[in-house]
Design an enzyme around this catalytic site. Structure first.
Site, PDB file in Angstrom:
ATOM      1  N   GLU A  72      22.836 -53.584  25.946  1.00  0.00           N
ATOM      2  CA  GLU A  72      23.388 -52.736  24.922  1.00  0.00           C
ATOM      3  C   GLU A  72      24.446 -53.786  24.244  1.00  0.00           C
ATOM      4  O   GLU A  72      24.655 -53.385  23.008  1.00  0.00           O
ATOM      5  CB  GLU A  72      24.183 -51.779  25.731  1.00  0.00           C
ATOM      6  CG  GLU A  72      23.521 -50.426  26.065  1.00  0.00           C
ATOM      7  CD  GLU A  72      23.025 -49.781  24.672  1.00  0.00           C
ATOM      8  OE1 GLU A  72      22.147 -50.205  24.255  1.00  0.00           O
ATOM      9  OE2 GLU A  72      23.505 -48.527  24.863  1.00  0.00           O
ATOM     10  N   THR A  95      27.303 -49.107  13.312  1.00  0.00           N
ATOM     11  CA  THR A  95      28.056 -48.950  14.345  1.00  0.00           C
ATOM     12  C   THR A  95      29.317 -49.880  14.250  1.00  0.00           C
ATOM     13  O   THR A  95      30.585 -49.312  14.490  1.00  0.00           O
ATOM     14  CB  THR A  95      27.289 -49.099  15.707  1.00  0.00           C
ATOM     15  OG1 THR A  95      26.148 -48.752  15.968  1.00  0.00           O
ATOM     16  CG2 THR A  95      28.044 -49.106  17.227  1.00  0.00           C
TER      17      THR A  95
END
Ligand code: ADP
Length: 306
Positions: free
Chosen positions: A128, A181
């Site tokens: 991640e 993001t």
């Protein structure tokens, strides 16, 4: 076992009041992965279908997460991975998390389960970190534990599996716009008022209690975010109209999925979740925004072998 084929669920993170700490796994949206043992040391990604993503191990979250596990174990053999992507990258429903969690879960199965789910969360978080620059756990935790999860603490990592009432359904709409993001992180404030804090942790407690008591009204009253949603919703087309229409259609609550642009609602029962889907669709059809839409039960199992 030489080979395993698995389902890797999409996940909703940042569940309203549970920004960065609460997530859930979805039942009917997800990727598939095929993982097989090889004689060569290391890890290769031999094939990806459905999305244009890097095959290079160091540039794919599945590769980075898998290698983190293999390094810890000091394993002499290797693995080959094929990924069939169904979750679009950058959609806000845990596309990278599905691959990172899937890789470590599958390898752990092929090795006879030397690691716990919490260990696997730690390895998956390394994947991640490649996708978003931050090693967050709120998508990989529900993918690995199933159901609703709470990341109670990051240091030390403490993940709590919560109860999942069986009539809970999610509706997710993914408007086909790009929200980076990094941009959605940049606009967040770094401090909150005590007043907002009090409201927020009241709701987090209420949501956890509502899940365990299977009290759908309490879940609905608690699905409120006073801190992040007012800022991030500006990046999502017609957010307030969608929210209002879904609540009128019977949703328990509506919020931003992950860092957006997907919007999710939770409802009691599939019939209500479908009504909510119709309300979402009507708005985007009217303003001419293309979308993908899903209705799914909350997945209590997390990743599983097919
Ligand atoms: P989502 O918004 O669905 O959670 P993320 O923002 O977490 O998606 O991840 C998307 C980013 O991760 C993209 O930049 C993508 O190129 C990168 N990435 C690397 N490997 C993968 C993979 N196996 N699956 C999905 N995304 C990946």
């Amino acid at each position: 076992m030489q080979e395993i084929k698995i389902f890797c669920p999409a996940t909703i993170a940042n569940i309203s009041c549970g920004f960065d700490v609460m997530g859930l796994a979805l039942a009917s949206i997800g990727d598939e992965m095929l993982i097989r043992k090889t004689d060569n040391r290391g890890l290769t990604i031999s094939k990806i279908t459905g999305q244009n993503l890097p095959l290079e191990t160091s540039r794919n979250v599945a590769g980075v997460a898998g290698l983190a596990l293999l390094k810890d174990l000091d394993y002499s053999g290797g693995f080959e991975i094929e990924i069939r992507k169904r979750i679009k990258a950058g959609s806000g429903i845990g596309s990278s998390a599905a691959s990172a969690a899937g890789a470590v879960w599958g390898i752990n199965e092929l090795l006879g389960q030397p690691y716990s789910s919490l260990d696997l969360v730690k390895f998956a978080m390394e994947g991640e970190a490649l996708a978003s620059g931050v090693a967050h756990a709120d998508n990989v935790a529900p993918a690995l534990f199933g159901g609703f999860t709470l990341v109670r603490s990051y240091d030390p990592l403490d993940v709590v599996g919560l109860n999942t009432p069986s009539e809970l359904f999610a509706t997710v709409i993914h408007p086909q716009i790009e929200v980076k993001t990094s941009d959605s992180r940049k606009i967040l404030k770094t401090s909150i008022t005590l007043k907002d804090g009090v409201k927020q942790w009241g709701n987090v407690g209420g949501l956890v209690a509502g899940l365990f008591l299977e009290d759908y009204d309490l879940i609905g009253r608690s699905l409120v975010d006073h801190i992040v949603e007012p800022i991030r919703s500006m990046l999502i087309p017609a957010y307030s109209e969608v929210k209002e229409a879904t609540l009128s259609a019977g949703a328990l609550g509506t919020g931003i999925s992950g860092s957006g642009p997907s919007i999710f609602s939770l409802s009691q029962g599939e019939k209500n979740a479908k009504k909510v889907a119709k309300a979402m669709q009507d708005i985007y059809n009217k303003i001419g925004v293309d979308y993908d839409i899903y209705v799914s039960k909350v997945n209590k199992k997390g990743i599983y072998a097919l």
